[in-house]
Design a protein around this motif. Structure first.
Motif, PDB file in Angstrom:
ATOM      1  N   SER A 121      40.390  42.754  47.855  1.00  0.00           N
ATOM      2  CA  SER A 121      41.454  43.347  47.049  1.00  0.00           C
ATOM      3  C   SER A 121      40.907  44.559  46.296  1.00  0.00           C
ATOM      4  O   SER A 121      39.692  44.794  46.247  1.00  0.00           O
ATOM      5  N   ALA A 122      41.800  45.318  45.694  1.00  0.00           N
ATOM      6  CA  ALA A 122      41.379  46.469  44.898  1.00  0.00           C
ATOM      7  C   ALA A 122      40.467  46.013  43.761  1.00  0.00           C
ATOM      8  O   ALA A 122      39.468  46.669  43.438  1.00  0.00           O
ATOM      9  N   TYR A 123      40.796  44.876  43.178  1.00  0.00           N
ATOM     10  CA  TYR A 123      39.981  44.353  42.075  1.00  0.00           C
ATOM     11  C   TYR A 123      38.568  44.027  42.545  1.00  0.00           C
ATOM     12  O   TYR A 123      37.584  44.329  41.865  1.00  0.00           O
ATOM     13  N   VAL A 124      38.456  43.404  43.710  1.00  0.00           N
ATOM     14  CA  VAL A 124      37.133  43.042  44.225  1.00  0.00           C
ATOM     15  C   VAL A 124      36.318  44.292  44.543  1.00  0.00           C
ATOM     16  O   VAL A 124      35.108  44.344  44.282  1.00  0.00           O
ATOM     17  N   LEU A 125      36.957  45.312  45.088  1.00  0.00           N
ATOM     18  CA  LEU A 125      36.252  46.568  45.369  1.00  0.00           C
ATOM     19  C   LEU A 125      35.725  47.193  44.077  1.00  0.00           C
ATOM     20  O   LEU A 125      34.584  47.662  44.016  1.00  0.00           O
TER      21      LEU A 125
END
Length: 207
Positions: A121-125
């Motif tokens: 996800s964007a958060y994980v990136l």
């Protein structure tokens, strides 16, 4: 945004998402099996864990006060405290029976290790980048997870956009790879395994 990220955002506990994922709690199914000791290890504050407990209890159809409560604590809250050394200790026979019962079935099916890897996800990136930036600092796992969560929440839409774009591109590639994978014998074999797994659970009254 995946299911877990959505739930954490709804509960206002996104700052813990990275810590949960890093410790293997990377899906809602795994969160459903979480314990109080797990939440202690993850550094989840009491008020925040209550929010998560209520969501888990609602999913299970239980009263919120019953979620993740240990047997000792249940006795204390019921008004009749029993010292730990007075609690009934499991016998060798009961331990053996429990072990056998656990070996009879899995609660969740094995993941398909031949399927394309799910996209981040964007958060994980964002989390991966920030962790790389912080790797030389003497910070604990919990401190880093807290910093990542707080910094992500403080980003404006424009600052989040590059991560969201990258996540969307990864998702589109995953969808293409998954569509191709579904044409393979490996996928068919995994579907057969899932059906057999569900049939076994239904026969044992687990579903």
């Amino acid at each position: 945004m995946n299911q877990l990220e959505t739930i954490f955002e709804e509960l206002g506990i996104s700052q813990y998402l990275d810590a949960f994922i890093d410790q293997g709690f990377d899906s809602w199914d795994t969160i459903l099996d979480i314990t109080e000791s797990d939440l202690d290890a993850l550094g989840v504050k009491l008020g925040h864990r209550r929010k998560l407990q209520r969501r888990i209890a609602n999913h299970r159809g239980l009263a919120p006060m019953l979620s993740l409560v240990s047997p000792t604590r249940s006795i204390e809250e019921g008004g009749s405290h029993v010292p730990p050394n007075k609690l009934t200790q499991p016998t060798a026979e009961s331990k053996e029976a429990t072990t056998v019962a656990k070996r009879k079935y899995r609660r969740h099916p094995k993941p398909d290790d031949k399927a394309p890897e799910r996209p981040p996800s964007a958060y994980v990136l964002f989390s991966n980048k920030m962790r790389e930036d912080l790797k030389d600092q003497n910070l604990s796992f919990t401190e880093i997870a807290k910093l990542v969560g707080e910094n992500w929440q403080n980003l404006n839409r424009a600052e989040k956009a590059p991560y969201e774009t990258q996540a969307q591109e990864a998702k589109e590639k995953y969808n293409r790879d998954m569509a191709a994978y579904k044409q393979t014998d490996d996928y068919k074999n995994y579907c057969d395994y899932l059906q057999e797994f569900r049939n076994r659970q239904a026969a044992q009254g687990i579903l």
